[in-house]
Design an enzyme around this catalytic site. Structure first.
Site, short mmCIF file in Angstrom:
data_model
loop_
_atom_site.label_atom_id
_atom_site.label_comp_id
_atom_site.label_asym_id
_atom_site.label_seq_id
_atom_site.Cartn_x
_atom_site.Cartn_y
_atom_site.Cartn_z
N TYR A 180 0.91 -1.10 0.12
CA TYR A 180 -0.12 -0.58 -0.28
C TYR A 180 0.86 1.05 -0.04
CZ TYR A 180 -4.41 -2.91 1.58
OH TYR A 180 -5.03 -4.14 1.47
N SER A 203 -13.39 -4.20 -0.46
CA SER A 203 -14.14 -4.02 -1.77
C SER A 203 -15.61 -4.34 -1.37
CB SER A 203 -13.72 -4.17 -2.52
OG SER A 203 -12.61 -3.84 -2.97
N PRO A 204 -16.45 -3.95 0.63
CA PRO A 204 -17.29 -3.76 0.65
C PRO A 204 -18.17 -3.00 -0.46
CG PRO A 204 -16.42 -3.06 2.21
CD PRO A 204 -15.49 -3.73 1.65
N GLY A 249 -17.81 -5.59 -9.41
CA GLY A 249 -16.68 -5.57 -10.06
C GLY A 249 -15.57 -5.89 -9.53
N PHE A 250 -14.30 -5.76 -11.02
CA PHE A 250 -13.11 -5.88 -9.84
C PHE A 250 -12.26 -4.39 -9.88
CE2 PHE A 250 -8.37 -5.92 -9.96
CZ PHE A 250 -8.49 -6.56 -8.74
N GLU A 266 -14.21 -2.02 -10.50
CA GLU A 266 -15.50 -1.10 -11.33
C GLU A 266 -15.96 0.07 -10.96
OE1 GLU A 266 -17.21 -3.37 -14.54
OE2 GLU A 266 -16.06 -4.91 -13.85
#
Length: 305
Positions: A52, A215-216, A220-221, A223
């Site tokens: 990160y 990513s809650p 998509g990934f 998106e």
């Protein structure tokens, strides 16, 4: 904030983890305010990774929280290693090297949890076991987990690693529900019945491994965010309707939907907006009904068999 046990550990952790992937988007004053505000609302579980910000996020966090022994005792720190430029690396040498640098950047002597960051196709679990043993015996890492691994990958690790695998970070949101949908659509011929992850949801429940959805709010990934998106009008109408009932924000309901699942998940939220983080944490006080949970699931476009 409501708390829960993490995996098989004795750690009592908040039901929402604070993801620090974007803390490098804040200036020094903003970062200090965000971290302190997080602590004020009981959000003291901070999720990091060595990639990160190329490591900068861990340094910024340590500065923002004014890391010292007294502060360290009040927080829970999780970090991840294994992703390198153009490759994954779970070698003993890389794991040990990564942890030493993580600890230096965070200005601490130990991590509460270390996760292996995504699967390494060339993993030699004997080396991972040696690294984990060395990290545990030296006191540098207290608990261990993985991310984005399926049951057989975890089983392979467990053949050699003596420490319990206590967490598995997996992508999961209202619009990314493959691990849930496959279980609902068993023995069906539709696309939702495809088991893409080896029944990881049931496996984690059987083995007391805490699932940490990442990513809650994304579809998509990476998106975009589904809340307020024109691509999900029915879903947003339903979430807004339920949010109005409980007198909370749509953000709260999106997190509450994950927390309603009996797997006792711990979502990792990446917002750097303290008001939005407060909304996320409020989800711990909301218990959606079974009907509400399914209404949201169906509003996302999922069809029950």
């Amino acid at each position: 904030m409501r708390t829960m046990k993490l995996g098989t550990t004795a750690l009592e952790v908040p039901v929402v983890a604070v993801g620090c992937m974007r803390i490098n988007s804040l200036d020094k004053t903003e970062a200090e305010r965000f971290v302190q505000s997080s602590l004020d609302i009981g959000a003291n579980f901070f999720d990091h990774a060595d990639i990160y910000g190329g490591g900068a996020c861990e340094e910024i966090f340590a500065d923002a929280i004014h890391m010292n022994e007294s502060v360290r005792e009040k927080i829970i720190i999780q970090s991840k290693c294994g992703i390198r430029q153009g490759m994954f690396d779970f070698s003993k040498e890389h794991i040990l090297h990564s942890v030493d640098h993580i600890l230096k950047r965070l200005r601490t002597d130990y991590l509460d949890i270390l996760l292996l960051h995504r699967p390494d196709a060339l993993v030699e679990p004997e080396e991972v076991a040696e690294a984990f043993d060395q990290l545990e015996s030296s006191g540098k890492v207290r608990h261990f987990g993985v991310s984005n691994q399926n049951p057989m990958q975890i089983q392979l690790l467990k053949k050699f690693v003596k420490q319990p695998i206590v967490a598995n970070q997996l992508q999961l949101s209202i619009t990314n529900t493959t691990m849930i949908s496959a279980g609902i659509n068993v023995n069906m011929e539709n696309a939702a019945a495809v088991n893409r992850d080896g029944s990881i949801l049931d496996y984690c429940r059987l083995n007391d491994i805490t699932i940490q959805p990442w990513s809650p709010f994304q579809y998509g990934f990476f998106e975009g965010v589904f809340l307020g998106s024109d691509k999900f009008p029915e879903l947003n109408r339903k979430i807004d309707e339920i949010a109005a009932k409980y007198e909370v924000s749509s953000t709260t309901i999106a997190v509450a939907w994950l927390l309603r699942h009996p797997a006792h998940m711990q979502p990792v939220v990446g917002t750097m907006n303290i008001e939005r983080l407060k909304d996320c944490c409020k989800a711990g006080d909301i218990h959606l009904t079974r009907q509400e949970w399914y209404e949201i699931y169906r509003a996302a476009g999922n069809v029950l068999p």
